[in-house]
Design a protein around this motif. Structure first.
Motif, short mmCIF file in Angstrom:
data_model
loop_
_atom_site.label_atom_id
_atom_site.label_comp_id
_atom_site.label_asym_id
_atom_site.label_seq_id
_atom_site.Cartn_x
_atom_site.Cartn_y
_atom_site.Cartn_z
N LYS A 186 0.87 -1.16 -0.03
CA LYS A 186 0.04 0.14 0.04
C LYS A 186 0.94 1.10 -0.21
CE LYS A 186 -4.22 -1.95 0.66
NZ LYS A 186 -5.03 -1.95 -0.64
N ILE A 187 0.70 2.29 -0.91
CA ILE A 187 1.48 3.26 -1.02
C ILE A 187 0.65 4.80 -0.85
CG2 ILE A 187 3.32 2.11 -2.44
CD1 ILE A 187 1.74 3.87 -4.98
N ALA A 188 1.36 5.69 -0.32
CA ALA A 188 0.80 7.06 -0.39
C ALA A 188 1.89 8.18 -0.37
CB ALA A 188 0.12 7.36 0.95
N HIS A 189 1.66 9.28 -1.42
CA HIS A 189 2.80 9.98 -1.78
C HIS A 189 2.70 10.95 -0.47
CE1 HIS A 189 3.70 9.04 -5.78
NE2 HIS A 189 2.44 8.52 -6.02
N LEU A 190 3.70 11.53 0.07
CA LEU A 190 4.00 12.16 1.03
C LEU A 190 3.74 13.76 0.62
CD1 LEU A 190 6.70 10.42 2.96
CD2 LEU A 190 4.51 10.82 3.64
N PRO A 191 3.52 14.57 1.44
CA PRO A 191 3.48 16.05 1.10
C PRO A 191 4.78 16.55 0.57
CG PRO A 191 2.31 15.88 3.05
CD PRO A 191 3.00 14.63 2.67
N GLN A 192 5.89 16.27 1.15
CA GLN A 192 7.33 16.65 0.59
C GLN A 192 8.23 15.53 0.71
OE1 GLN A 192 7.28 19.76 3.91
NE2 GLN A 192 9.43 19.43 3.50
N LYS A 193 9.25 15.53 0.07
CA LYS A 193 10.19 14.12 0.17
C LYS A 193 11.14 14.37 1.34
CE LYS A 193 10.65 13.33 -4.70
NZ LYS A 193 11.72 12.60 -5.65
N LEU A 194 11.37 13.24 1.73
CA LEU A 194 12.18 13.12 3.11
C LEU A 194 13.64 13.11 2.79
CD1 LEU A 194 10.01 10.23 4.68
CD2 LEU A 194 9.85 12.75 5.02
N SER A 195 14.33 13.40 3.89
CA SER A 195 15.82 13.25 3.71
C SER A 195 16.31 11.82 3.56
CB SER A 195 16.61 13.77 5.09
OG SER A 195 17.90 13.25 5.29
N THR A 196 17.52 11.61 2.60
CA THR A 196 17.92 10.36 2.49
C THR A 196 19.26 10.46 2.95
OG1 THR A 196 18.57 10.97 -0.03
CG2 THR A 196 16.45 9.85 0.29
N GLN A 197 19.66 11.13 3.70
CA GLN A 197 21.09 11.18 4.23
C GLN A 197 21.55 10.32 4.80
OE1 GLN A 197 21.56 14.49 6.97
NE2 GLN A 197 23.70 13.76 7.44
N GLY A 198 22.74 9.49 4.40
CA GLY A 198 23.11 8.26 5.08
C GLY A 198 22.42 6.95 4.76
N ALA A 199 21.33 7.06 3.95
CA ALA A 199 20.58 5.84 3.52
C ALA A 199 21.28 5.03 2.62
CB ALA A 199 19.03 6.27 2.90
N PRO A 200 21.00 3.57 2.69
CA PRO A 200 21.51 2.78 1.79
C PRO A 200 21.04 2.96 0.15
CG PRO A 200 20.02 1.50 3.50
CD PRO A 200 20.33 2.90 3.75
N LYS A 201 21.80 2.36 -0.57
CA LYS A 201 21.27 2.68 -2.00
C LYS A 201 19.89 2.25 -2.37
CE LYS A 201 25.75 3.44 -3.47
NZ LYS A 201 26.39 4.09 -4.84
N GLY A 202 19.55 0.95 -1.68
CA GLY A 202 18.20 0.39 -1.79
C GLY A 202 17.97 -0.71 -0.85
N TYR A 203 16.93 -1.53 -1.11
CA TYR A 203 16.24 -2.38 -0.07
C TYR A 203 15.51 -3.23 -0.98
CZ TYR A 203 14.01 -4.17 4.17
OH TYR A 203 13.63 -5.07 5.07
N ALA A 204 15.13 -4.51 -0.50
CA ALA A 204 14.11 -5.47 -0.92
C ALA A 204 13.29 -5.29 0.13
CB ALA A 204 14.70 -6.77 -1.08
N GLY A 205 11.80 -4.95 -0.18
CA GLY A 205 10.63 -5.18 0.56
C GLY A 205 10.18 -6.32 1.43
N LYS A 206 9.83 -6.50 2.49
CA LYS A 206 9.45 -7.55 2.96
C LYS A 206 8.01 -7.22 3.48
CE LYS A 206 13.21 -9.90 2.39
NZ LYS A 206 13.28 -10.77 1.09
N SER A 207 7.23 -8.59 3.61
CA SER A 207 5.93 -8.38 4.40
C SER A 207 6.25 -7.78 5.95
CB SER A 207 5.44 -9.73 4.40
OG SER A 207 4.08 -9.68 5.20
N GLY A 208 5.14 -6.75 6.22
CA GLY A 208 5.45 -6.22 7.40
C GLY A 208 6.37 -4.73 7.56
N ASP A 209 7.13 -4.77 6.38
CA ASP A 209 8.02 -3.36 6.37
C ASP A 209 7.18 -2.03 5.98
OD1 ASP A 209 9.84 -5.11 6.85
OD2 ASP A 209 10.83 -4.78 4.69
N LEU A 210 7.59 -1.16 6.62
CA LEU A 210 7.30 0.35 6.33
C LEU A 210 8.45 0.90 5.57
CD1 LEU A 210 5.78 3.05 6.17
CD2 LEU A 210 6.51 3.36 8.39
N THR A 211 8.48 1.34 4.48
CA THR A 211 9.51 1.78 3.47
C THR A 211 9.06 3.35 3.12
OG1 THR A 211 8.78 0.68 1.73
CG2 THR A 211 10.28 -0.55 3.26
#
Length: 164
Positions: free
Chosen positions: A89-114
């Motif tokens: 389930k997805i929803a667009h946020l009113p503005q983008k969030l900081s990605t400082q120090g974040a990994p380049k990517g991830y594989a979404g798993k059941s129960g994750d908030l990303t």
């Protein structure tokens, strides 16, 4: 080696052993202080998701990162979640969030908030991602329980708030 030399060598080894033991105790005490501090931070990094029409809120435990800290600053939020790829389930946020120090990517798993940085949206995974690893997907936290409402194709209105 005479008796005096032997005594000096033994004394040197014992002194070195004592210093190493002292350093390991100091290191263990410092680690405990750091672990206690980070555990305390994690306890305050919980959010609640209330699905419109549902009496049972969903709890999410967030990790401590610049992206989650930025996300928390925008709460409370009312969003409409739409089904995407029959796994999230997805929803667009009113503005983008900081990605400082974040990994380049991830594989979404059941129960994750990303957070999917390229689109600026939250993604709540109710199934493991069929895509697997996705560039720009940032793990924010884990839902304590997976709501049945998420597996339905209907849109869901939710209120997301911080638990204090």
């Amino acid at each position: 080696m005479n008796k005096t030399q032997y005594s000096l060598v033994v004394f040197g080894y014992l002194s070195l052993l004592l210093v190493l033991l002292s350093l390991s105790v100091i290191n263990a005490e410092a680690k405990n202080r750091v672990d206690h501090h980070s555990q305390k931070k994690r306890l305050n990094m919980n959010i609640r998701i209330q699905i419109e029409g549902s009496k049972q809120p969903i709890s999410v435990t967030l990790i401590d990162s610049p992206t989650t800290q930025d996300f928390i600053q925008h709460l409370p939020l009312t969003l409409t979640l739409k089904d995407y790829a029959a796994s999230e389930k997805i929803a667009h946020l009113p503005q983008k969030l900081s990605t400082q120090g974040a990994p380049k990517g991830y594989a979404g798993k059941s129960g994750d908030l990303t957070y999917f940085a390229p689109w600026g949206n939250l993604a709540f995974f109710y199934k493991d991602s069929d895509v697997g690893y996705a560039n720009g997907l940032i793990f924010l936290g884990k839902m304590d329980a997976l709501p049945n409402d998420f597996s339905q194709k209907d849109e869901l209105n939710v209120l997301i708030s911080q638990v204090k």
